[in-house]
Each structure stands twice: as structure tokens, then as C-alpha cells.
Design a protein around this motif. Structure first.
Motif, mmCIF file in Angstrom:
data_model
loop_
_atom_site.group_PDB
_atom_site.id
_atom_site.type_symbol
_atom_site.label_atom_id
_atom_site.label_comp_id
_atom_site.label_asym_id
_atom_site.label_seq_id
_atom_site.Cartn_x
_atom_site.Cartn_y
_atom_site.Cartn_z
ATOM 1 N N LEU A 163 29.588 33.697 28.924
ATOM 2 C CA LEU A 163 28.857 34.231 30.169
ATOM 3 C C LEU A 163 28.367 33.226 31.251
ATOM 4 C CD1 LEU A 163 27.387 36.691 31.827
ATOM 5 C CD2 LEU A 163 25.514 36.270 30.376
ATOM 6 N N ALA A 164 28.032 32.023 30.429
ATOM 7 C CA ALA A 164 27.415 30.747 31.090
ATOM 8 C C ALA A 164 28.619 30.043 31.768
ATOM 9 C CB ALA A 164 27.025 29.814 29.940
ATOM 10 N N LEU A 165 29.927 30.059 31.041
ATOM 11 C CA LEU A 165 31.093 29.429 31.666
ATOM 12 C C LEU A 165 31.572 30.409 32.661
ATOM 13 C CD1 LEU A 165 33.444 27.511 31.938
ATOM 14 C CD2 LEU A 165 34.703 29.037 29.886
ATOM 15 N N SER A 166 31.624 31.751 32.693
ATOM 16 C CA SER A 166 31.766 32.422 34.063
ATOM 17 C C SER A 166 30.731 32.197 35.025
ATOM 18 C CB SER A 166 31.598 33.944 33.523
ATOM 19 O OG SER A 166 31.683 34.655 34.636
ATOM 20 N N LYS A 167 29.495 32.157 34.634
ATOM 21 C CA LYS A 167 28.642 31.893 35.808
ATOM 22 C C LYS A 167 28.888 30.699 36.701
ATOM 23 C CE LYS A 167 25.075 34.936 34.338
ATOM 24 N NZ LYS A 167 23.610 35.053 33.731
ATOM 25 N N ALA A 168 28.909 29.455 35.758
ATOM 26 C CA ALA A 168 29.172 28.157 36.170
ATOM 27 C C ALA A 168 30.608 28.091 36.981
ATOM 28 C CB ALA A 168 29.235 27.110 35.030
ATOM 29 N N LEU A 169 31.509 28.396 36.762
ATOM 30 C CA LEU A 169 32.986 28.744 37.244
ATOM 31 C C LEU A 169 32.802 29.340 38.990
ATOM 32 C CD1 LEU A 169 35.457 29.191 34.633
ATOM 33 C CD2 LEU A 169 35.254 27.161 35.996
ATOM 34 N N LYS A 170 31.930 30.408 38.572
ATOM 35 C CA LYS A 170 31.786 31.196 39.934
ATOM 36 C C LYS A 170 31.137 30.132 41.056
ATOM 37 C CE LYS A 170 32.176 35.893 38.244
ATOM 38 N NZ LYS A 170 31.448 37.061 37.617
ATOM 39 N N ARG A 171 29.958 29.617 40.438
ATOM 40 C CA ARG A 171 29.049 28.428 41.240
ATOM 41 C C ARG A 171 30.163 27.548 42.005
ATOM 42 N NH1 ARG A 171 25.058 29.654 37.373
ATOM 43 N NH2 ARG A 171 25.680 27.744 36.408
ATOM 44 N N ALA A 172 31.099 27.118 41.195
ATOM 45 C CA ALA A 172 31.998 26.146 41.264
ATOM 46 C C ALA A 172 33.224 26.513 42.192
ATOM 47 C CB ALA A 172 32.621 25.372 40.203
ATOM 48 N N GLY A 173 33.308 27.895 42.713
ATOM 49 C CA GLY A 173 34.202 28.491 43.541
ATOM 50 C C GLY A 173 35.121 28.924 43.059
ATOM 51 N N PHE A 174 35.095 29.655 41.953
ATOM 52 C CA PHE A 174 36.278 30.127 41.183
ATOM 53 C C PHE A 174 36.256 31.549 41.179
ATOM 54 C CE2 PHE A 174 36.432 25.942 39.332
ATOM 55 C CZ PHE A 174 37.932 25.705 38.864
ATOM 56 N N ALA A 175 37.098 32.408 41.047
ATOM 57 C CA ALA A 175 37.122 33.899 41.269
ATOM 58 C C ALA A 175 38.003 34.274 39.980
ATOM 59 C CB ALA A 175 37.903 34.316 42.518
ATOM 60 N N HIS A 176 37.574 35.676 39.893
ATOM 61 C CA HIS A 176 38.057 36.476 38.806
ATOM 62 C C HIS A 176 38.150 35.689 37.254
ATOM 63 C CE1 HIS A 176 40.460 39.758 37.625
ATOM 64 N NE2 HIS A 176 40.708 40.198 38.915
ATOM 65 N N VAL A 177 36.915 35.436 37.101
ATOM 66 C CA VAL A 177 36.561 34.678 35.795
ATOM 67 C C VAL A 177 35.349 35.109 34.957
ATOM 68 C CG1 VAL A 177 37.522 32.338 36.465
ATOM 69 C CG2 VAL A 177 35.259 32.952 37.112
ATOM 70 N N GLY A 178 35.237 36.506 34.903
ATOM 71 C CA GLY A 178 34.279 37.319 34.262
ATOM 72 C C GLY A 178 34.050 36.569 32.906
ATOM 73 N N PRO A 179 32.770 37.171 32.063
ATOM 74 C CA PRO A 179 32.666 36.715 30.616
ATOM 75 C C PRO A 179 33.707 37.139 29.643
ATOM 76 C CG PRO A 179 31.229 38.295 31.512
ATOM 77 C CD PRO A 179 31.941 37.910 32.573
ATOM 78 N N THR A 180 34.250 38.044 29.862
ATOM 79 C CA THR A 180 35.137 38.574 28.799
ATOM 80 C C THR A 180 36.530 37.941 29.097
ATOM 81 O OG1 THR A 180 34.387 40.775 28.763
ATOM 82 C CG2 THR A 180 36.571 40.475 27.875
ATOM 83 N N THR A 181 36.971 37.691 30.336
ATOM 84 C CA THR A 181 38.091 36.796 30.616
ATOM 85 C C THR A 181 37.919 35.528 30.209
ATOM 86 O OG1 THR A 181 38.682 38.243 32.388
ATOM 87 C CG2 THR A 181 39.635 36.279 32.241
ATOM 88 N N MET A 182 36.836 34.876 30.268
ATOM 89 C CA MET A 182 36.477 33.553 29.997
ATOM 90 C C MET A 182 36.249 33.545 28.273
ATOM 91 S SD MET A 182 36.654 31.694 32.427
ATOM 92 C CE MET A 182 38.028 32.731 32.681
ATOM 93 N N PHE A 183 35.898 34.591 27.644
ATOM 94 C CA PHE A 183 36.062 34.483 26.154
ATOM 95 C C PHE A 183 37.449 34.451 25.789
ATOM 96 C CE2 PHE A 183 35.574 36.424 21.788
ATOM 97 C CZ PHE A 183 34.703 35.441 21.274
ATOM 98 N N ALA A 184 38.224 35.066 26.557
ATOM 99 C CA ALA A 184 39.772 35.395 25.804
ATOM 100 C C ALA A 184 40.189 33.782 26.113
ATOM 101 C CB ALA A 184 40.408 36.244 26.678
ATOM 102 N N LEU A 185 40.096 33.052 27.158
ATOM 103 C CA LEU A 185 40.537 31.758 27.729
ATOM 104 C C LEU A 185 39.931 30.914 26.434
ATOM 105 C CD1 LEU A 185 41.499 29.679 29.462
ATOM 106 C CD2 LEU A 185 39.335 29.394 30.367
ATOM 107 N N MET A 186 38.623 31.089 26.042
ATOM 108 C CA MET A 186 38.064 30.061 25.078
ATOM 109 C C MET A 186 38.782 30.055 23.987
ATOM 110 S SD MET A 186 34.088 30.631 26.242
ATOM 111 C CE MET A 186 33.255 29.028 25.281
ATOM 112 N N GLU A 187 39.221 31.431 23.407
ATOM 113 C CA GLU A 187 40.051 31.689 22.274
ATOM 114 C C GLU A 187 41.484 31.099 22.261
ATOM 115 O OE1 GLU A 187 39.319 35.816 20.362
ATOM 116 O OE2 GLU A 187 39.543 36.095 22.531
ATOM 117 N N ALA A 188 42.014 31.248 23.403
ATOM 118 C CA ALA A 188 43.273 30.900 23.772
ATOM 119 C C ALA A 188 43.558 29.201 23.558
ATOM 120 C CB ALA A 188 44.001 31.302 24.888
ATOM 121 N N VAL A 189 42.614 28.717 24.227
ATOM 122 C CA VAL A 189 42.746 27.175 24.481
ATOM 123 C C VAL A 189 41.923 26.273 23.127
ATOM 124 C CG1 VAL A 189 42.980 27.276 26.806
ATOM 125 C CG2 VAL A 189 40.815 27.036 25.996
ATOM 126 N N GLY A 190 41.372 27.098 22.150
ATOM 127 C CA GLY A 190 40.719 26.424 21.105
ATOM 128 C C GLY A 190 39.597 25.999 21.002
#
Length: 195
Positions: free
Chosen positions: A149-176
Motif C-alpha cells: 500500500l505504501a509503495l502504491s501511494k509513493a509510486l502514484k505521487r512519483a507519477g506512476f499509474a496502474h500501480v494499486g496495492p494488490t498489483t504492487m504486492f504481486a510485483l514484490m512477490e515476483a521480484v523477490g
């Protein structure tokens, strides 16, 4: 669901136990550390395209995505214009979703901009938690966390899109960043990040 033991005697979660493409992805790539900008931009993009679809669909289309998005080179994708977006919308070999295509272009631009403050890899990995889940079954694996959730919010503040907390959890799993391999899986602890 718990582990499925394959003919090779190795336990895998059911999602990776039967399809050879998913099994190979699970055995060789999923959960292994990705710490470079290019690799993280590709994974971030593919996770966004996966939203609402199966991961098998995205893996099957991965070579086409790489071709269509210039190998996920952030500098090249950041330079895309309306003509490039229109071209991608007509490319039947990828997922033709306007919001996801536009998000990928915006995310490339945000990735380039992040270089001034340490870069995408340091940014994403700074959200690594102090503990990782220890699931016995697939039902024990969360779909998001305070860190995602914190990563999602920080990425959105940095101009990223389509980076919700569930998608970011999946990313965190996928990249170790997290190890959500089930306890007893032959992959549990193999990333070198978590024991």
C-alpha cells in the motif's frame, strides 16, 4: 490448496504445477531478486497488464510485449507519442487496453524522472518489509500488505499509474522483495533475500 508434488518429486503451488510455462517461470524466475531499472520496469509493466487477467496470458504474450514496447527500454518507451499509443492499440499480439498502454508510457517517463533521486530499483526495494509471509497454503498468502500500500501511494505521487496495492504486492512477490513460496516448496528461501 497446498503443494502439488510433481513427477520430479518437487512441490509447487497448484498455479505452477501443471502448465509447463508457469512451472518453468515458477522454478527459474518468480521470486528471484530483480534489482535493475530495466528488469523492474518490465515487471512493473507486465504486472499492470496482468490486472484482471491470468498470469499465464501475460507470460504467453511476453515476447510480443517485449517486441511492441522496444524491449521495455524506459528511455524509448518514455519517448512514445500518440501515434505509438495508437499503434499499440491495434497490436493484437498484446493486451490492447488503452489505460494500461497509457500507464506504461507514463510509467516509463516516471522511471526516467526517478533517476534524479536514486532510481526505480532503490525506490521499489526501499519498501522491503522486515518480515515475509510464511504460508502453508495458497489461502495463507495475502494479496496486499502495508508495504505494498505504501509503495502504491509513493509510486502514484512519483507519477506512476496502474500501480494499486494488490498489483504492487504481486510485483514484490515476483521480484523477490517478499518470499511467498509455500513452506515446503523447493523454491522457499532460494532467492537469497529471505532464509
Amino acid at each position: 490448496m497446498s503443494l502439488v508434488v510433481g513427477a520430479d518429486g518437487l512441490g509447487r503451488p497448484s498455479w505452477a504445477a501443471h502448465d509447463p510455462l508457469l512451472r518453468d517461470y515458477y522454478d527459474t524466475e518468480w521470486g528471484m531478486p530483480v534489482r535493475d531499472e530495466h528488469g523492474l520496469f518490465e515487471r512493473l509493466s507486465l504486472e499492470a497488464f496482468q490486472s484482471g487477467l491470468s498470469w499465464a496470458t501475460i507470460l504467453r504474450k511476453r515476447p510480443a510485449f517485449r517486441r511492441a514496447f522496444d524491449g521495455f527500454d524506459p528511455d524509448r518507451v518514455a519517448g512514445y507519442d500518440k501515434d505509438d499509443a495508437a499503434r499499440l492499440l491495434t497490436d493484437a499480439s498484446i493486451v490492447r487496453n488503452r489505460r494500461k498502454i497509457e500507464a506504461t508510457i507514463a510509467n516509463a517517463r516516471a522511471t526516467v524522472a526517478l533517476r534524479e533521486s536514486g532510481g526505480l530499483a532503490d525506490f521499489i526495494w526501499s519498501f522491503q518489509p522486515t518480515e515475509t509471509p510464511r504460508p502453508l497454503t495458497q489461502g495463507d498468502v495475502p494479496t496486499q500488505s502495508p508495504e505494498s500500500l505504501a509503495l502504491s501511494k509513493a509510486l502514484k505521487r512519483a507519477g506512476f499509474a496502474h500501480v494499486g496495492p494488490t498489483t504492487m504486492f504481486a510485483l514484490m512477490e515476483a521480484v523477490g522483495i517478499l518470499d511467498t513460496h509455500l513452506l515446503g516448496s523447493h523454491r522457499r528461501g532460494t532467492s537469497g533475500v529471505w532464509s
